[in-house]
Design a protein around this motif. Structure first.
Motif, PDB file in Angstrom:
ATOM      1  N   ALA A   1     -53.115  -7.655   0.991  1.00 50.21           N
ATOM      2  CA  ALA A   1     -51.749  -7.567   0.142  1.00 50.21           C
ATOM      3  C   ALA A   1     -51.758  -6.227  -0.283  1.00 50.21           C
ATOM      4  O   ALA A   1     -51.099  -5.186  -0.584  1.00 50.21           O
ATOM      5  CB  ALA A   1     -51.983  -8.810  -0.605  1.00 50.21           C
ATOM      6  N   ASN A   2     -53.272  -5.198  -0.348  1.00 44.16           N
ATOM      7  CA  ASN A   2     -53.181  -3.995  -1.125  1.00 44.16           C
ATOM      8  C   ASN A   2     -54.023  -2.664  -0.873  1.00 44.16           C
ATOM      9  O   ASN A   2     -55.001  -3.883  -0.354  1.00 44.16           O
ATOM     10  CB  ASN A   2     -52.870  -4.347  -2.598  1.00 44.16           C
ATOM     11  N   TYR A   3     -53.856  -2.098  -1.370  1.00 44.70           N
ATOM     12  CA  TYR A   3     -55.288  -1.153  -0.747  1.00 44.70           C
ATOM     13  C   TYR A   3     -55.717  -0.451  -1.881  1.00 44.70           C
ATOM     14  O   TYR A   3     -55.506  -0.478  -3.113  1.00 44.70           O
ATOM     15  CB  TYR A   3     -54.474   0.479   0.010  1.00 44.70           C
ATOM     16  N   GLU A   4     -57.714  -0.863  -1.726  1.00 42.09           N
ATOM     17  CA  GLU A   4     -58.144  -0.367  -3.207  1.00 42.09           C
ATOM     18  C   GLU A   4     -58.271   1.386  -2.793  1.00 42.09           C
ATOM     19  O   GLU A   4     -58.781   1.710  -1.198  1.00 42.09           O
ATOM     20  CB  GLU A   4     -59.509  -1.115  -2.962  1.00 42.09           C
ATOM     21  N   PHE A   5     -59.173   2.441  -4.323  1.00 37.82           N
ATOM     22  CA  PHE A   5     -58.895   3.432  -3.764  1.00 37.82           C
ATOM     23  C   PHE A   5     -60.250   4.348  -4.514  1.00 37.82           C
ATOM     24  O   PHE A   5     -60.593   3.772  -5.702  1.00 37.82           O
ATOM     25  CB  PHE A   5     -57.829   4.629  -3.907  1.00 37.82           C
ATOM     26  N   ILE A   6     -61.000   4.551  -3.375  1.00 36.28           N
ATOM     27  CA  ILE A   6     -62.730   5.303  -4.238  1.00 36.28           C
ATOM     28  C   ILE A   6     -62.166   6.723  -4.635  1.00 36.28           C
ATOM     29  O   ILE A   6     -61.831   7.123  -3.640  1.00 36.28           O
ATOM     30  CB  ILE A   6     -64.032   4.333  -3.753  1.00 36.28           C
ATOM     31  N   TYR A   7     -62.725   7.337  -5.159  1.00 38.48           N
ATOM     32  CA  TYR A   7     -62.587   8.498  -5.645  1.00 38.48           C
ATOM     33  C   TYR A   7     -63.572   9.212  -6.710  1.00 38.48           C
ATOM     34  O   TYR A   7     -64.631   8.876  -7.323  1.00 38.48           O
ATOM     35  CB  TYR A   7     -61.229   8.802  -6.736  1.00 38.48           C
ATOM     36  N   ARG A   8     -64.290  10.544  -6.015  1.00 39.87           N
ATOM     37  CA  ARG A   8     -65.547  11.522  -6.709  1.00 39.87           C
ATOM     38  C   ARG A   8     -64.327  12.552  -6.935  1.00 39.87           C
ATOM     39  O   ARG A   8     -63.654  12.972  -6.552  1.00 39.87           O
ATOM     40  CB  ARG A   8     -66.385  11.241  -6.113  1.00 39.87           C
ATOM     41  N   VAL A   9     -65.602  13.243  -8.761  1.00 38.95           N
ATOM     42  CA  VAL A   9     -65.043  14.350  -8.823  1.00 38.95           C
ATOM     43  C   VAL A   9     -65.089  15.401  -8.362  1.00 38.95           C
ATOM     44  O   VAL A   9     -64.604  16.357  -7.868  1.00 38.95           O
ATOM     45  CB  VAL A   9     -65.196  14.455 -10.303  1.00 38.95           C
ATOM     46  N   ALA A  10     -66.755  15.166  -7.649  1.00 37.30           N
ATOM     47  CA  ALA A  10     -66.905  17.149  -6.725  1.00 37.30           C
ATOM     48  C   ALA A  10     -67.465  15.849  -5.815  1.00 37.30           C
ATOM     49  O   ALA A  10     -67.934  14.469  -5.408  1.00 37.30           O
ATOM     50  CB  ALA A  10     -68.097  17.766  -8.007  1.00 37.30           C
ATOM     51  N   GLU A  11     -67.995  16.848  -4.617  1.00 33.49           N
ATOM     52  CA  GLU A  11     -69.107  16.685  -3.680  1.00 33.49           C
ATOM     53  C   GLU A  11     -70.351  15.491  -3.812  1.00 33.49           C
ATOM     54  O   GLU A  11     -71.006  14.991  -3.429  1.00 33.49           O
ATOM     55  CB  GLU A  11     -69.429  17.509  -2.962  1.00 33.49           C
ATOM     56  N   LYS A  12     -70.954  16.213  -5.536  1.00 37.78           N
ATOM     57  CA  LYS A  12     -72.236  15.314  -5.498  1.00 37.78           C
ATOM     58  C   LYS A  12     -72.412  14.757  -6.417  1.00 37.78           C
ATOM     59  O   LYS A  12     -73.038  13.648  -6.658  1.00 37.78           O
ATOM     60  CB  LYS A  12     -73.312  15.941  -5.927  1.00 37.78           C
ATOM     61  N   SER A  13     -70.856  13.909  -7.007  1.00 40.51           N
ATOM     62  CA  SER A  13     -70.383  12.560  -8.010  1.00 40.51           C
ATOM     63  C   SER A  13     -70.754  11.325  -7.699  1.00 40.51           C
ATOM     64  O   SER A  13     -69.971  11.411  -5.911  1.00 40.51           O
ATOM     65  CB  SER A  13     -69.156  13.376  -8.541  1.00 40.51           C
ATOM     66  N   SER A  14     -70.716  10.579  -8.155  1.00 35.27           N
ATOM     67  CA  SER A  14     -70.229   9.284  -7.569  1.00 35.27           C
ATOM     68  C   SER A  14     -69.172   9.001  -7.534  1.00 35.27           C
ATOM     69  O   SER A  14     -67.882   9.137  -8.108  1.00 35.27           O
ATOM     70  CB  SER A  14     -71.293   8.212  -8.690  1.00 35.27           C
ATOM     71  N   TRP A  15     -69.046   7.535  -6.566  1.00 39.52           N
ATOM     72  CA  TRP A  15     -68.083   7.371  -6.342  1.00 39.52           C
ATOM     73  C   TRP A  15     -67.097   6.424  -7.098  1.00 39.52           C
ATOM     74  O   TRP A  15     -68.133   5.493  -7.911  1.00 39.52           O
ATOM     75  CB  TRP A  15     -67.783   6.444  -5.255  1.00 39.52           C
ATOM     76  N   GLN A  16     -66.156   6.121  -8.013  1.00 40.24           N
ATOM     77  CA  GLN A  16     -65.747   5.503  -8.946  1.00 40.24           C
ATOM     78  C   GLN A  16     -64.063   4.447  -8.290  1.00 40.24           C
ATOM     79  O   GLN A  16     -63.144   5.165  -7.916  1.00 40.24           O
ATOM     80  CB  GLN A  16     -65.226   6.655 -10.741  1.00 40.24           C
ATOM     81  N   LYS A  17     -64.192   3.918  -8.775  1.00 37.04           N
ATOM     82  CA  LYS A  17     -63.052   2.796  -8.168  1.00 37.04           C
ATOM     83  C   LYS A  17     -61.343   2.956  -8.951  1.00 37.04           C
ATOM     84  O   LYS A  17     -61.674   3.549 -10.748  1.00 37.04           O
ATOM     85  CB  LYS A  17     -63.163   1.855  -8.408  1.00 37.04           C
ATOM     86  N   LEU A  18     -60.603   3.582  -8.722  1.00 39.28           N
ATOM     87  CA  LEU A  18     -59.387   3.991  -9.519  1.00 39.28           C
ATOM     88  C   LEU A  18     -57.870   2.620  -9.502  1.00 39.28           C
ATOM     89  O   LEU A  18     -57.942   1.521  -8.334  1.00 39.28           O
ATOM     90  CB  LEU A  18     -58.425   5.116  -8.485  1.00 39.28           C
ATOM     91  N   ASP A  19     -57.758   2.618 -10.365  1.00 42.78           N
ATOM     92  CA  ASP A  19     -56.580   1.764 -11.228  1.00 42.78           C
ATOM     93  C   ASP A  19     -55.317   2.117 -10.476  1.00 42.78           C
ATOM     94  O   ASP A  19     -54.147   2.210 -11.493  1.00 42.78           O
ATOM     95  CB  ASP A  19     -57.353   1.637 -13.068  1.00 42.78           C
ATOM     96  N   THR A  20     -54.939   2.098  -9.531  1.00 43.47           N
ATOM     97  CA  THR A  20     -53.743   2.564  -8.989  1.00 43.47           C
ATOM     98  C   THR A  20     -52.627   1.134  -9.544  1.00 43.47           C
ATOM     99  O   THR A  20     -52.690   0.078  -9.513  1.00 43.47           O
ATOM    100  CB  THR A  20     -53.537   2.644  -7.411  1.00 43.47           C
ATOM    101  N   PRO A  21     -51.696   0.980  -9.193  1.00 39.95           N
ATOM    102  CA  PRO A  21     -50.977   0.018  -9.125  1.00 39.95           C
ATOM    103  C   PRO A  21     -50.504  -0.238  -8.129  1.00 39.95           C
ATOM    104  O   PRO A  21     -51.068  -0.091  -7.098  1.00 39.95           O
ATOM    105  CB  PRO A  21     -49.172   0.611  -9.266  1.00 39.95           C
ATOM    106  N   ASP A  22     -50.261  -2.446  -7.799  1.00 40.04           N
ATOM    107  CA  ASP A  22     -49.829  -3.195  -6.388  1.00 40.04           C
ATOM    108  C   ASP A  22     -49.264  -2.689  -5.853  1.00 40.04           C
ATOM    109  O   ASP A  22     -48.471  -1.575  -5.800  1.00 40.04           O
ATOM    110  CB  ASP A  22     -49.593  -4.010  -6.986  1.00 40.04           C
ATOM    111  N   SER A  23     -48.967  -2.301  -4.676  1.00 37.41           N
ATOM    112  CA  SER A  23     -48.426  -1.814  -3.265  1.00 37.41           C
ATOM    113  C   SER A  23     -49.095  -0.176  -3.051  1.00 37.41           C
ATOM    114  O   SER A  23     -47.880  -0.044  -2.316  1.00 37.41           O
ATOM    115  CB  SER A  23     -47.064  -2.171  -3.793  1.00 37.41           C
ATOM    116  N   SER A  24     -50.095   0.358  -3.870  1.00 41.02           N
ATOM    117  CA  SER A  24     -50.053   1.478  -3.740  1.00 41.02           C
ATOM    118  C   SER A  24     -50.326   1.602  -2.339  1.00 41.02           C
ATOM    119  O   SER A  24     -51.186   1.438  -2.265  1.00 41.02           O
ATOM    120  CB  SER A  24     -51.176   2.611  -4.797  1.00 41.02           C
TER     121      SER A  24
END
Length: 635
Positions: free
Chosen positions: A206-229
């Motif tokens: 029903a929705n997409y989840e996104f993981i993001y990192r600030v740099a190449e060696k950084s760890s992945w973090q989940k983003l709190d994007t709005p539903d239906s993004s």
């Protein structure tokens, strides 16, 4: 003697008419002379696909005026101006420039499936595979190194689902380097302007989840994007994200999201009546940096929102010179001071032209279908009518030029259902219009692009309401005097084939014949096939279907297979034996059920066909037979 002369005249006219039909079918359903046009980053090279006789890759050099080509799958170090290695029944498609020195393209086994992605130099002197057959594609080019690029690849076919890793390809070396290992659930990756993988997209259904990192060696973090993004693009070298979401109002709009602060920032653009992002939208990117410069979306007619002021400025100039087409800037050639644009309309299949900055002149470069004269084609007229429950329904009607109504009508329903018909040139519409038929295309509810209120998410609901919307569209044309009630026929493929079956069993006092290609006629069977063929995909999309085991009565009520006793009009049924999306047994069982009711059925099962008609010769043959079927019952 008179009788002999009459018989001879009849045979001559019949043969002449058959030749005319064949010529028209070839004109509309042959492969285009040019397609997949792309510009190299500097603007020096123009690549395109053209039949030779297989679909082949051509590269035009603006500096030298030379054209080089490569056909089929090849692997050679011989330097030839034109490579003519022709593997058996293989086509080249989707060329993409990674630098001015190299480009990649896909090789397709004609009529069946991808044989993988390959790369070559700009002179097309060699061709080498970049990954597993059918599972590799370009992720990004690296701006600081023209000989390297990133690809996504999944060598394993795990439950037929695609969770790719990211690899670095160096054309100067034979081995690839693993850059990002998939954690097991990411379906899509995105990079910043430096080619660093910074975002992963996880489809949760029903929705997409996104993981993001600030740099190449950084760890992945989940983003709190709005539903239906939905993720669209990285901005400001990965510091901001462009997403689409339904946040204000009913339509899907564009928004800026800050992944570092993990918050929504601002709205970029919206349309209160139409979704900016849908199945038929297209992000427009620059040829040099691959940055986002615009968005093509569809109202009743195509609209382009330019975000880049340079593109917008030149688009306004070209639009004044070419007011009857939609004009998309595809690149620049600074050395020769040219702006290159792709242009098309409901009557024009498309062409590429150049705008000269020195003399303000437009010059044609490539016309996709040279045999098509746009002045003689038939216009699509956007229509809007009220459904039986008061909803405004959108669609198009094409009327034969120079003929007075009411006209015989072909009701042509699109598949999907979560897509839509658009104000673009359509060979099926033009073919039937040229033969003297009005053509109705209804964007029934379930079609994308008109806001969330227009698109029910449950297939059972869409299945019922779509047929009613199409019937209301037919009644609208009958009331307007456009269509002849005694000469109405139904046609569609896939979900459109389902609608055709629904129309034929709706107890209408019009409708003389019906035709379906790869239609769905038993929804329980379809859900079972989806569940067994790809359980991961089915599980994530279960929000669209619900638990079909708890909807047996409801789904059977809308399945044409179980309403065959309500059909009395002749049927033309065709299905491909290699169809991996809708089982051929759908059509075979429906044909048997119709014949048990003594309905006239013409059925064909093509060994070469998948869920579509990719083979040029067979496609032409199919539409010749289809037109003859309609002429037999609507004249």
């Amino acid at each position: 003697m008179i009788r002999i002369f009459c018989v001879f005249s009849f045979l001559f006219v019949s043969r002449l008419y058959a030749v005319e039909i064949s010529a028209e079918a070839k004109k509309y359903f042959s492969n285009p002379e040019y397609s997949n046009v792309s510009i190299s980053p500097s603007g020096r090279y123009l690549s395109y696909i053209s039949p030779d006789p297989n679909l082949s890759l051509f590269v035009y050099d603006f500096d030298t005026g030379k054209v080089r080509s490569i056909a089929g799958r090849a692997s050679s170090d011989d330097r030839n101006e034109s490579m003519t290695f022709r593997a058996h029944k293989q086509d080249i498609v989707n060329p993409i420039w990674i630098s001015d020195q190299y480009l990649i393209y896909e090789v397709v086994e004609r009529d069946i499936e991808s044989n993988g992605w390959f790369y070559s130099d700009a002179d097309l002197t060699f061709s080498r595979r970049i990954g597993s057959a059918g599972y590799s594609s370009l992720l990004d080019r690296l701006p600081n190194d023209p000989s390297k690029f990133l690809v996504i690849d999944d060598k394993k076919e795990s439950d037929k689902h695609f969770f790719p890793d990211v690899f670095l390809v160096d054309v100067k070396k034979t081995k690839r380097k693993l850059v990002v290992k998939n954690p097991g659930n990411v379906e899509r990756w995105a990079t910043d302007e430096n080619g660093i993988v910074r975002l992963g997209v996880i489809d949760q259904g029903a929705n997409y989840e996104f993981i993001y990192r600030v740099a190449e060696k950084s760890s992945w973090q989940k983003l709190d994007t709005p539903d239906s993004s939905r993720f669209l693009a990285m901005l400001d070298n990965g510091k901001l994200l462009l997403i689409s979401a339904i946040i204000e109002g009913d339509t899907e709009s564009l928004w800026i999201f800050n992944p570092i602060e993990n918050k929504l920032v601002s709205k970029v653009s919206n349309d209160p009546e139409y979704d900016l992002i849908s199945d038929v939208s297209r992000l427009l990117r620059s040829q040099d940096s691959n940055n986002l410069v615009g968005l093509l979306y569809h109202r009743d007619k195509p609209e382009i929102k330019w975000f880049n002021p340079t593109y917008k400025q030149f688009a306004e100039v070209i639009n004044k010179l070419l007011p009857n087409t939609t004009n998309r800037i595809i690149g620049f050639n600074p050395k020769q001071r040219l702006v290159l644009a792709e242009c098309w309309s409901d009557r024009e299949p498309g062409f590429v032209c150049s705008y000269n900055l020195d003399n303000n002149q437009i010059s044609p470069l490539l016309k996709y279908r040279p045999d098509i004269d746009a002045e003689k084609e038939h216009s699509k007229i956007p229509i809007k009518f009220a459904s039986r429950d008061g909803q405004n329904i959108h669609g198009y009607v094409s009327i034969p030029r120079g003929q007075k109504g009411p006209h015989p009508l072909v009701v042509y329903s699109h598949g999907g259902p979560f897509t839509r018909d658009t104000f673009d040139w359509d060979p099926v519409v033009q073919f039937f219009s040229a033969a003297g038929y009005a053509v109705l295309q209804v964007n029934y509810r379930g079609s994308e692009g008109y806001g969330s209120h227009y698109c029910p998410k449950k297939i059972a609901e869409v299945a019922k309401i779509s047929v009613n919307d199409v019937i209301d569209g037919i009644n609208y044309l009958l009331q307007k005097g456009v269509a002849d009630k005694n000469r109405v026929g139904f046609y569609g493929a896939s979900f459109g084939g389902y609608i055709t079956g629904g129309l034929a069993s709706s107890g209408l006092d019009y409708g003389k014949c019906a035709a379906s290609f790869a239609g769905v006629f038993d929804w329980i069977k379809q859900f079972k096939d989806w569940e067994s063929d790809d359980p991961i995909w089915y599980g994530k999309n279960k929000h669209l279907y619900g638990d079909y085991t708890q909807q047996v009565e409801e789904l059977n009520a809308v399945s044409p297979l179980f309403k065959a006793d309500e059909v009395s009009i002749p049927f033309h049924l065709v299905h491909g034996k290699s169809d991996g999306r809708v089982s051929i047994t759908q059509t075979k069982r429906y044909a048997d059920a119709l014949k048990q009711q003594e309905v006239s059925v013409k059925e064909e099962y093509y060994s070469w066909a998948i869920h579509g008609l990719p083979n040029e010769t067979r496609r032409i043959e199919y539409f010749i037979k289809l037109l003859k079927f309609f002429e037999e019952h609507l004249e």
